[in-house]
Scaffold this motif. Structure first.
Motif, mmCIF file in Angstrom:
data_model
loop_
_atom_site.group_PDB
_atom_site.id
_atom_site.type_symbol
_atom_site.label_atom_id
_atom_site.label_comp_id
_atom_site.label_asym_id
_atom_site.label_seq_id
_atom_site.Cartn_x
_atom_site.Cartn_y
_atom_site.Cartn_z
ATOM 1 N N GLU A 124 -28.450 9.086 -11.731
ATOM 2 C CA GLU A 124 -27.026 9.456 -12.347
ATOM 3 C C GLU A 124 -26.497 10.646 -11.778
ATOM 4 O O GLU A 124 -27.288 11.851 -11.407
ATOM 5 C CB GLU A 124 -27.498 9.457 -13.840
ATOM 6 C CG GLU A 124 -26.413 9.782 -14.537
ATOM 7 C CD GLU A 124 -25.246 8.623 -14.559
ATOM 8 O OE1 GLU A 124 -24.589 8.697 -13.762
ATOM 9 O OE2 GLU A 124 -25.704 7.543 -15.166
ATOM 10 N N ASP A 189 -13.577 7.484 -16.493
ATOM 11 C CA ASP A 189 -14.493 8.014 -17.081
ATOM 12 C C ASP A 189 -14.396 7.763 -18.672
ATOM 13 O O ASP A 189 -13.387 7.895 -19.250
ATOM 14 C CB ASP A 189 -14.555 9.470 -16.887
ATOM 15 C CG ASP A 189 -15.642 10.357 -17.589
ATOM 16 O OD1 ASP A 189 -15.905 10.224 -18.825
ATOM 17 O OD2 ASP A 189 -16.669 10.894 -16.831
ATOM 18 N N PRO A 190 -15.596 7.570 -19.590
ATOM 19 C CA PRO A 190 -15.385 7.176 -20.649
ATOM 20 C C PRO A 190 -14.898 8.624 -21.853
ATOM 21 O O PRO A 190 -14.042 8.327 -22.761
ATOM 22 C CB PRO A 190 -16.863 7.242 -21.268
ATOM 23 C CG PRO A 190 -17.516 6.437 -20.269
ATOM 24 C CD PRO A 190 -16.892 7.096 -19.124
ATOM 25 N N ASN A 215 -15.292 0.491 -15.872
ATOM 26 C CA ASN A 215 -16.864 0.062 -16.025
ATOM 27 C C ASN A 215 -17.161 -0.365 -17.363
ATOM 28 O O ASN A 215 -16.146 -0.336 -18.334
ATOM 29 C CB ASN A 215 -17.999 1.062 -15.707
ATOM 30 C CG ASN A 215 -17.811 2.413 -16.359
ATOM 31 O OD1 ASN A 215 -17.445 2.317 -17.578
ATOM 32 N ND2 ASN A 215 -18.258 3.707 -15.974
ATOM 33 N N LYS A 216 -18.162 -0.875 -17.824
ATOM 34 C CA LYS A 216 -18.242 -1.588 -19.281
ATOM 35 C C LYS A 216 -18.097 -0.432 -20.216
ATOM 36 O O LYS A 216 -17.573 -0.430 -21.184
ATOM 37 C CB LYS A 216 -19.729 -2.070 -19.312
ATOM 38 C CG LYS A 216 -20.152 -2.649 -20.781
ATOM 39 C CD LYS A 216 -21.472 -3.061 -20.749
ATOM 40 C CE LYS A 216 -22.141 -3.643 -22.072
ATOM 41 N NZ LYS A 216 -23.402 -4.148 -21.991
ATOM 42 N N HIS A 217 -18.805 0.789 -20.071
ATOM 43 C CA HIS A 217 -18.525 1.737 -20.996
ATOM 44 C C HIS A 217 -17.129 2.115 -21.376
ATOM 45 O O HIS A 217 -16.725 2.427 -22.446
ATOM 46 C CB HIS A 217 -19.544 3.035 -20.654
ATOM 47 C CG HIS A 217 -20.813 2.782 -20.518
ATOM 48 N ND1 HIS A 217 -21.526 2.266 -21.384
ATOM 49 C CD2 HIS A 217 -21.691 2.725 -19.223
ATOM 50 C CE1 HIS A 217 -22.907 2.092 -21.222
ATOM 51 N NE2 HIS A 217 -22.935 2.277 -19.704
ATOM 52 N N GLU A 218 -16.454 2.581 -20.060
ATOM 53 C CA GLU A 218 -14.917 2.720 -20.255
ATOM 54 C C GLU A 218 -14.254 1.748 -21.153
ATOM 55 O O GLU A 218 -13.252 2.158 -21.869
ATOM 56 C CB GLU A 218 -14.371 3.080 -19.010
ATOM 57 C CG GLU A 218 -14.864 4.130 -18.073
ATOM 58 C CD GLU A 218 -14.957 4.151 -16.570
ATOM 59 O OE1 GLU A 218 -15.481 4.903 -15.903
ATOM 60 O OE2 GLU A 218 -14.419 3.115 -16.101
ATOM 61 N N LEU A 220 -15.280 -0.672 -23.333
ATOM 62 C CA LEU A 220 -15.724 -0.410 -24.839
ATOM 63 C C LEU A 220 -15.056 0.889 -25.302
ATOM 64 O O LEU A 220 -14.474 0.549 -26.605
ATOM 65 C CB LEU A 220 -17.246 -0.398 -24.823
ATOM 66 C CG LEU A 220 -17.896 -1.786 -24.414
ATOM 67 C CD1 LEU A 220 -19.324 -1.615 -24.570
ATOM 68 C CD2 LEU A 220 -17.506 -2.836 -25.126
ATOM 69 N N SER A 221 -15.108 1.837 -24.649
ATOM 70 C CA SER A 221 -14.409 2.887 -25.267
ATOM 71 C C SER A 221 -12.967 2.869 -25.425
ATOM 72 O O SER A 221 -12.087 3.392 -26.498
ATOM 73 C CB SER A 221 -14.485 4.442 -24.417
ATOM 74 O OG SER A 221 -13.839 5.331 -24.697
ATOM 75 N N GLU A 226 -17.968 -2.374 -29.701
ATOM 76 C CA GLU A 226 -19.369 -2.398 -28.942
ATOM 77 C C GLU A 226 -19.376 -3.882 -28.506
ATOM 78 O O GLU A 226 -20.354 -4.494 -28.066
ATOM 79 C CB GLU A 226 -20.508 -2.320 -29.964
ATOM 80 C CG GLU A 226 -20.470 -0.747 -30.091
ATOM 81 C CD GLU A 226 -20.711 0.273 -28.917
ATOM 82 O OE1 GLU A 226 -21.612 -0.268 -28.026
ATOM 83 O OE2 GLU A 226 -20.181 1.088 -28.714
ATOM 84 N N MET A 246 -20.659 -3.569 -14.165
ATOM 85 C CA MET A 246 -21.564 -3.627 -15.150
ATOM 86 C C MET A 246 -22.995 -3.072 -14.425
ATOM 87 O O MET A 246 -23.940 -3.715 -14.724
ATOM 88 C CB MET A 246 -21.533 -4.639 -15.973
ATOM 89 C CG MET A 246 -20.306 -5.123 -16.724
ATOM 90 S SD MET A 246 -20.512 -6.427 -17.789
ATOM 91 C CE MET A 246 -20.832 -7.760 -16.591
ATOM 92 N N SER A 247 -22.966 -2.187 -13.604
ATOM 93 C CA SER A 247 -24.181 -1.572 -12.628
ATOM 94 C C SER A 247 -24.942 -2.640 -12.279
ATOM 95 O O SER A 247 -24.423 -3.406 -11.792
ATOM 96 C CB SER A 247 -24.920 -0.686 -13.995
ATOM 97 O OG SER A 247 -24.038 0.343 -14.422
#
Length: 330
Positions: A124, A189-190, A215-218, A220-221, A226, A246-247
């Motif tokens: 990371e 970036d989230p 990406n998935k986190h961005e 969802l943010s 969720e 999604m990595s």
């Protein structure tokens, strides 16, 4: 015929990468996995605490432009550096990749942007970015002929941090659409999404942006949920085309009711995730501008991401075109 496949606009940054453990991040109040904006004093302090480091030209959109050129695509770039050593490194590196780059450097002050990137044993990366000369990018640096002659104009969400860059992006989007071209962005970036959620959504729903990378986190943010399926439904309604990474689970591409799931490429060792999303966008946009299917675009993106996470630094050291050819994708 358009002169360029993709014009990328972004913060022109030289990355300074070093390895560290998680305790170093805690001791220095660094948010793991995020891009932390810092001032000049903080930049000097963190640099003084770094172990052996590698300098590499970076910046999210710059990495994407270099990746597109690495596939054999025609790429251009707008981004501001200073007339200093790091600025010279950035200019040399991006041009050596075959990217058209003519943005005039900005004196000596503020200096060229740099990002101290700390890579933990899990691969990371935690970025600490001093924007420096990047904040000088404005609408006067938009080369109208380059925008008009690019199939897609792509920009990074990070550009919403330096204030005048927003004006530059809106001007570039106007020129692109006036010439029948498309505009793409990455959410970056989230934490960037958290700062500019309403503005990013407006860019999409107003039609200023046609294609979105996240990406998935961005994702969802962006929709404050969720529920991945719900978020995918929402982004499919809000823009023409979206690609969500999604990595290790690959990527999902949505266009209206069309949905493609793409598996991640196997890797031997995860070394450094710096540039993974940037290179996914490079592979995807290369395929997209060559009129490939959504599935092929996604595969090219996942391949490029798999290559870059197995090395230190955000730009592949080998030929992406050759790698894609060996994988039967070109």
């Amino acid at each position: 015929m358009p002169k360029f496949d993709v014009l990328a606009i972004g913060n022109a940054i030289v990355d300074i990468l070093a390895r560290c453990d998680d305790s170093f991040l805690e001791e220095n109040a660094i948010i793991k996995g995020a891009m932390n904006l810092i001032d000049a004093d903080r930049a000097e302090l963190l640099y003084s605490k770094m172990g052996p480091a590698v300098e590499a030209s970076g910046g999210s959109a710059g990495n994407t432009a270099a990746g597109i050129a690495g596939f054999g695509g025609k790429a251009a770039y707008f981004g501001k550096v200073a007339e200093d050593q790091l600025g010279g490194i950035f200019q040399h590196d991006i041009r050596a990749q075959g990217v058209h780059y003519q943005t005039e450097p900005q004196g000596l002050n503020p200096p060229t942007a740099r990002s101290m990137i700390f890579v933990t044993p899990d691969g990371e990366r935690s970025m600490n970015t001093y924007l420096g000369a990047c904040v000088e990018l404005g609408p006067e640096h938009v080369e109208e002929d380059v925008v008009a002659e690019s199939k897609v104009t792509y920009f990074e969400g990070y550009l919403w941090d330096p204030p005048r860059a927003k004006e530059a992006i809106r001007e570039a989007a106007r020129i692109a659409h006036d010439n029948g071209r498309e505009v793409a962005m990455t959410l970056s970036d989230p934490f960037c999404v958290g700062r500019y959620r309403a503005e990013f959504l407006d860019l999409m729903t107003s039609g200023t942006v046609d294609i979105v990378f996240a990406n998935k986190h961005e994702l969802l943010s962006l929709y404050e949920t969720e529920d991945l399926e719900l978020a995918l439904e929402k982004i499919a309604a809000d823009c023409k085309l979206a690609a969500v990474t999604m990595s290790e689970d690959g990527a999902i591409v949505v266009r209206g009711k069309e949905l493609a799931k793409i598996a991640a490429f196997p890797i031997e060792e995860l070394v450094d995730t710096t540039g993974a999303g940037d290179l996914f966008a490079a592979g995807f946009l290369y395929g997209y501008t060559q009129d490939r299917s959504l599935e092929d675009c996604g595969k090219l993106g996942c391949l490029a991401a798999a290559v870059v996470i197995q090395q230190i630094g955000p730009r592949p050291m080998g030929s992406l075109k050759e790698t894609a050819s060996q994988a039967g994708l070109i």
